[in-house]
Design a protein around this motif. Structure first.
Motif, PDB file in Angstrom:
ATOM      1  N   GLN A  14      -1.344  20.234  -0.281  1.00  0.00           N
ATOM      2  CA  GLN A  14      -1.734  18.834  -0.454  1.00  0.00           C
ATOM      3  C   GLN A  14      -0.674  18.017  -1.186  1.00  0.00           C
ATOM      4  OE1 GLN A  14      -4.702  17.409   0.663  1.00  0.00           O
ATOM      5  NE2 GLN A  14      -5.126  19.349   1.702  1.00  0.00           N
ATOM      6  N   GLY A  15       0.373  18.670  -1.665  1.00  0.00           N
ATOM      7  CA  GLY A  15       1.418  17.969  -2.402  1.00  0.00           C
ATOM      8  C   GLY A  15       0.933  17.405  -3.730  1.00  0.00           C
ATOM      9  N   LEU A  16       0.064  18.148  -4.419  1.00  0.00           N
ATOM     10  CA  LEU A  16      -0.564  17.652  -5.649  1.00  0.00           C
ATOM     11  C   LEU A  16      -0.068  18.391  -6.900  1.00  0.00           C
ATOM     12  CD1 LEU A  16      -4.237  17.312  -4.310  1.00  0.00           C
ATOM     13  CD2 LEU A  16      -2.615  15.458  -4.760  1.00  0.00           C
ATOM     14  N   GLU A  17       1.137  18.948  -6.827  1.00  0.00           N
ATOM     15  CA  GLU A  17       1.646  19.722  -7.957  1.00  0.00           C
ATOM     16  C   GLU A  17       1.723  18.914  -9.247  1.00  0.00           C
ATOM     17  OE1 GLU A  17       3.539  21.612  -4.263  1.00  0.00           O
ATOM     18  OE2 GLU A  17       2.996  19.608  -4.967  1.00  0.00           O
ATOM     19  N   LYS A  18       2.001  17.613  -9.149  1.00  0.00           N
ATOM     20  CA  LYS A  18       2.112  16.778 -10.343  1.00  0.00           C
ATOM     21  C   LYS A  18       0.749  16.286 -10.844  1.00  0.00           C
ATOM     22  CE  LYS A  18       6.806  15.128  -9.356  1.00  0.00           C
ATOM     23  NZ  LYS A  18       7.666  13.928  -9.159  1.00  0.00           N
ATOM     24  N   LYS A  19      -0.269  16.544 -10.068  1.00  0.00           N
ATOM     25  CA  LYS A  19      -1.582  16.015 -10.396  1.00  0.00           C
ATOM     26  C   LYS A  19      -2.576  17.093 -10.835  1.00  0.00           C
ATOM     27  CE  LYS A  19      -4.164  12.081  -8.608  1.00  0.00           C
ATOM     28  NZ  LYS A  19      -4.485  11.280  -7.399  1.00  0.00           N
ATOM     29  N   ILE A  20      -2.301  18.352 -10.490  1.00  0.00           N
ATOM     30  CA  ILE A  20      -3.213  19.450 -10.803  1.00  0.00           C
ATOM     31  C   ILE A  20      -2.458  20.515 -11.583  1.00  0.00           C
ATOM     32  CG2 ILE A  20      -4.713  21.240  -9.853  1.00  0.00           C
ATOM     33  CD1 ILE A  20      -5.251  19.431  -7.483  1.00  0.00           C
ATOM     34  N   GLU A  21      -3.001  20.874 -12.713  1.00  0.00           N
ATOM     35  CA  GLU A  21      -2.343  21.808 -13.631  1.00  0.00           C
ATOM     36  C   GLU A  21      -3.206  23.049 -13.819  1.00  0.00           C
ATOM     37  OE1 GLU A  21      -1.031  22.042 -18.380  1.00  0.00           O
ATOM     38  OE2 GLU A  21      -1.695  20.146 -17.480  1.00  0.00           O
ATOM     39  N   PHE A  22      -2.614  24.219 -13.637  1.00  0.00           N
ATOM     40  CA  PHE A  22      -3.286  25.495 -13.874  1.00  0.00           C
ATOM     41  C   PHE A  22      -2.843  26.045 -15.231  1.00  0.00           C
ATOM     42  CE2 PHE A  22      -3.122  25.090  -9.249  1.00  0.00           C
ATOM     43  CZ  PHE A  22      -4.401  25.463  -8.876  1.00  0.00           C
ATOM     44  N   ARG A  23      -3.788  26.258 -16.122  1.00  0.00           N
ATOM     45  CA  ARG A  23      -3.450  26.789 -17.446  1.00  0.00           C
ATOM     46  C   ARG A  23      -3.857  28.244 -17.632  1.00  0.00           C
ATOM     47  NH1 ARG A  23      -4.286  21.985 -21.947  1.00  0.00           N
ATOM     48  NH2 ARG A  23      -3.251  20.325 -20.755  1.00  0.00           N
ATOM     49  N   GLY A  24      -4.517  28.847 -16.624  1.00  0.00           N
ATOM     50  CA  GLY A  24      -4.925  30.239 -16.742  1.00  0.00           C
ATOM     51  C   GLY A  24      -6.029  30.420 -17.769  1.00  0.00           C
ATOM     52  N   ASN A  25      -6.221  31.680 -18.182  1.00  0.00           N
ATOM     53  CA  ASN A  25      -7.237  31.965 -19.195  1.00  0.00           C
ATOM     54  C   ASN A  25      -6.832  31.370 -20.542  1.00  0.00           C
ATOM     55  OD1 ASN A  25      -9.144  33.393 -17.656  1.00  0.00           O
ATOM     56  ND2 ASN A  25      -7.933  35.268 -17.787  1.00  0.00           N
ATOM     57  N   VAL A  26      -7.773  30.760 -21.205  1.00  0.00           N
ATOM     58  CA  VAL A  26      -7.532  30.123 -22.498  1.00  0.00           C
ATOM     59  C   VAL A  26      -8.550  30.651 -23.492  1.00  0.00           C
ATOM     60  CG1 VAL A  26      -7.453  27.920 -23.733  1.00  0.00           C
ATOM     61  CG2 VAL A  26      -6.669  28.034 -21.357  1.00  0.00           C
ATOM     62  N   ARG A  27      -8.110  30.992 -24.692  1.00  0.00           N
ATOM     63  CA  ARG A  27      -9.038  31.480 -25.723  1.00  0.00           C
ATOM     64  C   ARG A  27     -10.106  30.425 -26.013  1.00  0.00           C
ATOM     65  NH1 ARG A  27      -7.762  35.964 -28.887  1.00  0.00           N
ATOM     66  NH2 ARG A  27      -5.655  36.828 -28.618  1.00  0.00           N
ATOM     67  N   PRO A  28     -11.326  30.874 -26.340  1.00  0.00           N
ATOM     68  CA  PRO A  28     -12.419  29.923 -26.567  1.00  0.00           C
ATOM     69  C   PRO A  28     -12.102  28.834 -27.580  1.00  0.00           C
ATOM     70  CG  PRO A  28     -13.287  32.150 -26.421  1.00  0.00           C
ATOM     71  CD  PRO A  28     -11.794  32.281 -26.400  1.00  0.00           C
ATOM     72  N   GLU A  29     -11.414  29.173 -28.661  1.00  0.00           N
ATOM     73  CA  GLU A  29     -11.118  28.181 -29.689  1.00  0.00           C
ATOM     74  C   GLU A  29     -10.220  27.066 -29.145  1.00  0.00           C
ATOM     75  OE1 GLU A  29     -12.288  32.040 -31.267  1.00  0.00           O
ATOM     76  OE2 GLU A  29     -10.636  31.442 -29.936  1.00  0.00           O
ATOM     77  N   GLU A  30      -9.214  27.443 -28.364  1.00  0.00           N
ATOM     78  CA  GLU A  30      -8.321  26.446 -27.769  1.00  0.00           C
ATOM     79  C   GLU A  30      -9.032  25.661 -26.679  1.00  0.00           C
ATOM     80  OE1 GLU A  30      -4.086  26.231 -25.285  1.00  0.00           O
ATOM     81  OE2 GLU A  30      -4.801  28.150 -26.094  1.00  0.00           O
ATOM     82  N   LEU A  31      -9.905  26.344 -25.940  1.00  0.00           N
ATOM     83  CA  LEU A  31     -10.618  25.687 -24.848  1.00  0.00           C
ATOM     84  C   LEU A  31     -11.518  24.564 -25.356  1.00  0.00           C
ATOM     85  CD1 LEU A  31     -11.159  25.618 -21.825  1.00  0.00           C
ATOM     86  CD2 LEU A  31     -12.947  27.342 -22.167  1.00  0.00           C
ATOM     87  N   LYS A  32     -12.102  24.744 -26.519  1.00  0.00           N
ATOM     88  CA  LYS A  32     -12.945  23.691 -27.087  1.00  0.00           C
ATOM     89  C   LYS A  32     -12.151  22.405 -27.318  1.00  0.00           C
ATOM     90  CE  LYS A  32     -16.254  26.754 -29.401  1.00  0.00           C
ATOM     91  NZ  LYS A  32     -16.767  27.236 -30.705  1.00  0.00           N
ATOM     92  N   THR A  33     -10.929  22.554 -27.807  1.00  0.00           N
ATOM     93  CA  THR A  33     -10.077  21.383 -28.040  1.00  0.00           C
ATOM     94  C   THR A  33      -9.716  20.703 -26.725  1.00  0.00           C
ATOM     95  OG1 THR A  33      -9.153  22.406 -30.038  1.00  0.00           O
ATOM     96  CG2 THR A  33      -7.903  20.608 -29.041  1.00  0.00           C
ATOM     97  N   ILE A  34      -9.385  21.507 -25.711  1.00  0.00           N
ATOM     98  CA  ILE A  34      -9.051  20.949 -24.403  1.00  0.00           C
ATOM     99  C   ILE A  34     -10.249  20.209 -23.819  1.00  0.00           C
ATOM    100  CG2 ILE A  34      -8.425  21.559 -22.029  1.00  0.00           C
ATOM    101  CD1 ILE A  34      -6.868  23.943 -23.211  1.00  0.00           C
ATOM    102  N   THR A  35     -11.435  20.771 -23.990  1.00  0.00           N
ATOM    103  CA  THR A  35     -12.640  20.169 -23.421  1.00  0.00           C
ATOM    104  C   THR A  35     -12.967  18.841 -24.090  1.00  0.00           C
ATOM    105  OG1 THR A  35     -13.490  22.397 -22.970  1.00  0.00           O
ATOM    106  CG2 THR A  35     -15.070  20.590 -22.863  1.00  0.00           C
ATOM    107  N   LYS A  36     -12.861  18.777 -25.402  1.00  0.00           N
ATOM    108  CA  LYS A  36     -13.166  17.543 -26.115  1.00  0.00           C
ATOM    109  C   LYS A  36     -12.239  16.389 -25.721  1.00  0.00           C
ATOM    110  CE  LYS A  36     -15.032  19.844 -30.220  1.00  0.00           C
ATOM    111  NZ  LYS A  36     -14.769  20.187 -31.636  1.00  0.00           N
ATOM    112  N   SER A  37     -11.033  16.721 -25.289  1.00  0.00           N
ATOM    113  CA  SER A  37     -10.063  15.684 -24.944  1.00  0.00           C
ATOM    114  C   SER A  37     -10.151  15.259 -23.485  1.00  0.00           C
ATOM    115  CB  SER A  37      -8.643  16.186 -25.245  1.00  0.00           C
ATOM    116  OG  SER A  37      -8.501  16.510 -26.620  1.00  0.00           O
ATOM    117  N   ALA A  38     -11.002  15.923 -22.691  1.00  0.00           N
ATOM    118  CA  ALA A  38     -11.107  15.593 -21.273  1.00  0.00           C
ATOM    119  C   ALA A  38     -11.922  14.324 -21.062  1.00  0.00           C
ATOM    120  CB  ALA A  38     -11.740  16.757 -20.514  1.00  0.00           C
TER     121      ALA A  38
END
Length: 378
Positions: free
Chosen positions: A247-271
């Motif tokens: 789809q040519g969406l490399e600049k629009k979609i980011e894969f971060r892989g598995n993320v520890r729960p503590e870090e994931l909470k921060t990512i989620t709050k900023s979404a």
């Protein structure tokens, strides 16, 4: 852990509880919550999982953790090897109750419980045999279904994540399982009101597996003025990356892989908003109640979700999501754009999250969990 301290006296002899999963323990938020609650209640808890190549060191927890090193990493060989290694590991450990989490660890737990004459518990996170990745493979489905028909009726004690799945187990196997929803711990933190700002992103967190609608979500992002961040891994990851390239969406979609729960909470709050999508090709998807659904609520972010029974029930009580009947490309794009461009709707959903998190939280569910184990061990 909130109210859990009141239960410490229920197990003064320090009963030993073993729980078994087939995943890497660092990222299993559900089992971290369950085992922490049981440990805080006074049980000696051991959580057993797998050692992946490249697994990070285990985080410190208030319970014991053990990872089994595996030669095979996936497929039939992995499951066969894991059953054997798990059986011999459990056979020589002292325990008072053993809990199989989902069907892929149930057989060693059953055999050990019979040999050791100890209680056994089934923790059914989903209708395993109705998952899309199982249903779509007839031979694999037949094998797992035979195991389910043999084992589940022999696990008289158990619990699952919603009333719909509990009802299916009652109908199929005559077992009466408790309902313990997988809810986040209620904290004082809550995301502040958001404004539409450059760089906002949409979040998908969880397993990147078949049946999660990446075939439509990824193409839909071409019509959405926001980035998509994907946190997780799974059996659809390679195909998801290929879809992004196509789809040519490399600049629009980011894969971060598995993320520890503590870090994931921060990512989620900023979404800006979250994604909880499932297709209808598996009954497990239709009756699902995904962890991420509540993680988004507790972070204060609206979400796009399916108009399936469990999500609809909660959304009717506290409006937290835009629900769609079909996860097609256009339906997904339209729903995301609605949340991105309608500030009144977005504020309504955000306020709904504030209300819902007070009603749906782990402090209430853990009471049922501890009482369930107290009853089993009494």
């Amino acid at each position: 852990m909130g109210y859990i301290g009141q239960f410490w006296h229920l197990c003064p002899m320090k009963k030993r509880v073993f729980c078994t999963v087939t995943n890497d323990l660092n990222y299993d938020q559900r089992m971290i919550r369950i085992c922490t609650s049981l440990a805080t209640a006074g049980y000696l808890v051991t959580l057993v999982g797998r050692q992946r190549r490249g697994s990070l060191p285990l985080a410190d927890r208030p319970f014991r953790q053990h990872r089994l090193a595996m030669w095979a990493q996936q497929g039939k060989l992995f499951y066969a090897e894991y059953q054997i290694r798990l059986f011999f590991f459990l056979l020589f450990r002292k325990m008072d109750v053993i809990c199989a989490i989902d069907l892929d660890s149930i057989l060693p737990c059953y055999i050990v419980s019979r040999l050791r004459r100890i209680p056994r518990v089934y923790d059914a996170h989903e209708l395993f045999c109705e998952m899309q990745e199982v249903v779509s493979r007839p031979f694999i489905h037949r094998m797992w279904k035979k195991l389910e028909r043999f084992a589940v009726p022999r696990f008289h004690s158990g619990y699952t994540v919603n009333a719909e799945i509990a009802g299916e187990f009652r109908r199929m196997y005559g077992v009466d399982y408790a309902v313990i929803r997988n809810l986040p711990v209620l904290t004082e933190e809550f995301a502040s009101s958001r404004q539409a700002i450059p760089g906002r992103y949409i979040l998908y967190q969880g397993a990147v597996n078949e049946g999660r609608c990446f075939e439509t979500l990824i193409p839909a992002m071409a019509q959405v003025d926001a980035r998509l961040v994907i946190c997780g891994d799974g059996n659809f990851m390679d195909r998801a990356r290929e879809l992004v390239r196509q789809q040519g969406l490399e600049k629009k979609i980011e894969f971060r892989g598995n993320v520890r729960p503590e870090e994931l909470k921060t990512i989620t709050k900023s979404a800006w908003c979250g994604i909880t999508l499932f297709d209808r090709r598996g009954l497990s998807n239709y009756y699902s109640l995904a962890n991420r659904f509540f993680d988004y609520i507790h972070a204060g972010i609206p979400q796009l979700a399916m108009n399936y029974p469990a999500y609809r029930e909660i959304n009717n009580s506290c409006r937290v999501a835009v629900l769609i009947d079909e996860p097609g490309i256009q339906e997904v794009a339209d729903a995301l754009n609605l949340m991105l461009t309608n500030p009144e709707l977005y504020q309504t959903l955000s306020e709904g999250c504030k209300q819902a998190r007070l009603r749906y939280n782990w402090q209430e569910e853990e009471k049922i969990l501890v009482r369930t184990y107290q009853r089993i061990l009494s």
